[in-house]
Write an enzyme that holds these catalytic residues in place. Structure first.
Site, PDB file in Angstrom:
ATOM      1  N   LYS A 159       0.846  -1.194   0.000  1.00  0.00           N
ATOM      2  CA  LYS A 159       0.000   0.000   0.000  1.00  0.00           C
ATOM      3  C   LYS A 159       0.881   1.243   0.000  1.00  0.00           C
ATOM      4  O   LYS A 159       1.863   1.315   0.755  1.00  0.00           O
ATOM      5  CB  LYS A 159      -0.896  -0.040   1.237  1.00  0.00           C
ATOM      6  CG  LYS A 159      -2.050   0.939   1.248  1.00  0.00           C
ATOM      7  CD  LYS A 159      -2.933   0.656   2.464  1.00  0.00           C
ATOM      8  CE  LYS A 159      -4.181   1.528   2.499  1.00  0.00           C
ATOM      9  NZ  LYS A 159      -5.040   1.180   3.663  1.00  0.00           N
ATOM     10  N   SER A 234      -9.637   0.344   2.501  1.00  0.00           N
ATOM     11  CA  SER A 234      -8.847   1.256   1.683  1.00  0.00           C
ATOM     12  C   SER A 234      -7.589   0.623   1.089  1.00  0.00           C
ATOM     13  O   SER A 234      -6.925   1.237   0.247  1.00  0.00           O
ATOM     14  CB  SER A 234      -8.446   2.471   2.519  1.00  0.00           C
ATOM     15  OG  SER A 234      -7.625   2.093   3.609  1.00  0.00           O
ATOM     16  N   SER A 258     -10.093  -1.994   6.554  1.00  0.00           N
ATOM     17  CA  SER A 258      -9.401  -1.697   5.294  1.00  0.00           C
ATOM     18  C   SER A 258      -8.446  -2.768   4.807  1.00  0.00           C
ATOM     19  O   SER A 258      -7.949  -2.688   3.686  1.00  0.00           O
ATOM     20  CB  SER A 258      -8.652  -0.366   5.413  1.00  0.00           C
ATOM     21  OG  SER A 258      -9.559   0.708   5.472  1.00  0.00           O
TER      22      SER A 258
END
Length: 549
Positions: A159, A234, A258
């Protein structure tokens, strides 16, 4: 919101709220959110918080919960793992056996990236030259007998929110697009020390603020099983990249679901560790009281390998505790007879579609066939702690973003701006009340829900995977309703601070993955991963890989 209006962030909260109530664009939604959270936290404080009694300290409750013994203990057995292709464990075995080189693994990952990226948009950046150089260095170490560990030479991507010296980590935002880090996050440093190879930065929801993966700055991340659907968020790119097997594993972050949500909808295992298990130093924050960092990968064993590399205490993050780190060898040696699993009553499944209910009931039946003991449990206060977690998240996010939201409101997407703005107008007393009750609710969870069990079983999310066009705020979609639906069963466990993992359990009627959650006592990741490993070995789900469109 039709536009981002910094006057709604008046330095005087009362004046700012009056401005919001005057009817500016998006004000009605913000007002409704403020009123909802204010009333929800107030009701819980009135029922549970005694101001004249010492509140249970959350850190003490976490450590006490970690000491609680499982209902039944089983012997540790020797076990071996035969994984599907494109897993960390299989790649490590191939490197050790000499049937593949790290350079070949990186080349294959780059080829998969080239094939998949136009379809799912999982990456923000890719570093082919650096990755190949790191692979050659790893192959040289291995030839000389100097392997750094089980991850040495294995390509991964993460990420785009982990600092590395001299590199940009965008956080999925326009504001951080040119920020060059002057230090390296602890997790990135630990991966580098372990010899893992950084392939690139993965796309994500802007500032980790949405479970949909719709990003107006870098484009929507798409589900590898059907690109018309969301990849979750996310940690959207982490789920999509691991689901498509571009990389075998990826790191994400989880503040309200997330990691678990993209894992569930992309068909991989995702681990939200206990609060305090993994350092957040050098990691872009969303809500510092709730943020966690953890792995997404095809298998529970792969998640265990990655978690073992990044977990542990850190002087740069005082919340990272010095506790025994999960051992992958014990994960694969898990004994099904040692588990007692609590299953929530049918109210949790009441609003779920029949195909989702069927997949979860089949997964539960499989665990029982393996020899796992099942007991019933109730947790009818989950909606209440959802509101407490939401209050903390919004207040802390508003604190972090206040300056940028005043000075650069045009650089936020309308959705992220509006979701964060309510945090400026929630009373400080409500925020403190939400924090103060955290230990009490954790004690209640351990005593009432896990009183006769060591693991809780429930769905990862209670709704079907949404199509991208149904969560596009620009098209006037009711995104707030969808967000609450997606996170209803995940956000409460961030508030409690306990570990929770999502495990794939088949496909829904639309051909999209379904996942169930396993939740445990604080710092029981090894137990959860062991049970997930048993399930995966029995079902062979890790063998399922989507085809390139």
């Amino acid at each position: 919101m039709a536009e981002n209006d910094p006057t709604l962030l008046d330095s005087d909260p009362a004046a700012g709220l009056r401005t919001a109530r005057s009817g500016r664009p998006g004000a009605a939604a913000v007002i409704a959110e403020i009123d909802r959270l204010n009333q929800a936290v107030g009701a819980q404080a009135a029922a549970h918080l005694d101001p004249f009694d010492e509140a249970v300290h959350f850190r003490r409750a976490m450590l006490a919960g970690a000491q609680a013994k499982p209902t039944r203990a089983g012997p540790v057995k020797a076990a071996s793992y035969s994984g599907a292709p494109l897993t960390l464990a299989a790649q490590a075995e191939a490197l050790q056996a000499g049937t593949l080189s790290s350079e070949e693994l990186v080349h294959a990952a780059l080829a998969r990236h080239e094939a998949w990226q136009p379809h799912i948009n999982a990456f923000i950046s890719v570093e082919p030259e650096e990755a190949m150089a790191a692979a050659r260095a790893s192959d040289t170490r291995r030839a000389r007998g100097g392997v750094l560990g089980p991850l040495d030479g294995l390509p991964m991507a993460h990420k785009d929110m982990f600092d590395r010296t001299g590199k940009v980590a965008t956080g999925g935002s326009k504001i951080l697009a040119d920020r060059v880090a002057d230090s390296t996050s602890t997790v990135a440093a630990r991966l580098e020390a372990a010899g893992a190879i950084w392939l690139g930065g993965l796309n994500m929801a802007e500032f980790a603020a949405s479970p949909t993966g719709i990003n107006p700055h870098y484009g929507a991340i798409r589900n590898p099983w059907n690109t018309e659907y969301i990849a979750g968020g996310s940690s959207s790119g982490s789920g999509a990249a691991a689901g498509a097997r571009i990389v075998a594993a990826a790191l994400g972050s989880d503040t309200g679901g997330s990691i678990r949500l993209p894992a569930a909808v992309c068909g991989v295992v995702g681990v939200k560790p206990s609060y305090g298990r993994v350092s957040r130093a050098g990691v872009m924050p969303r809500a510092v009281s709730l943020d966690t960092v953890g792995p997404l990968a095809a298998t529970a064993l792969d998640c265990a390998l990655l978690l073992a590399a990044v977990a542990g205490p850190d002087p740069l993050d005082p919340s990272a505790l010095d506790l025994p780190i999960p051992d992958p060898a014990r994960v694969v040696a898990a004994d099904p007879a040692s588990f007692t699993v609590a299953v929530l009553d049918s109210a949790v499944l009441a609003d779920m579609a029949p195909d989702l209910v069927a997949r979860h009931e089949a997964a539960r039946a499989m665990l029982q066939r393996l020899g796992v003991r099942m007991v019933s449990a109730r947790m009818d206060w989950m909606d209440e702690i959802y509101a407490l977690a939401d209050t903390i998240s919004k207040c802390e996010a508003a604190t972090l973003h206040g300056r940028w939201m005043r000075e650069r409101p045009q650089d936020y997407s309308p959705l992220v701006f509006a979701r964060t703005m309510s945090g400026f107008h929630i009373p400080a007393t409500r925020y403190v009340e939400a924090l103060a009750m955290r230990g009490r609710f954790l004690d209640r969870f351990i005593t009432d829900v896990l009183g006769e069990a060591d693991v809780l079983f429930l769905p990862s999310m209670p709704i079907a995977v949404p199509r991208i066009d149904t969560v596009d705020v620009a098209a006037g979609s009711d995104v707030a309703r969808v967000i609450m639906g997606l996170t209803r069963l995940s956000r409460p466990f961030n508030y409690l601070g306990v570990p929770a993992i999502s495990v794939p359990c088949g496909m829904d009627d639309a051909g999209l993955p379904v996942g169930f959650q396993l939740v445990g006592r604080p710092f029981s990741e090894e137990r959860l991963l062991g049970l997930a490993h048993l399930y995966q070995m029995a079902t062979g789900w890790a063998d399922e890989v989507p085809a390139v469109p």
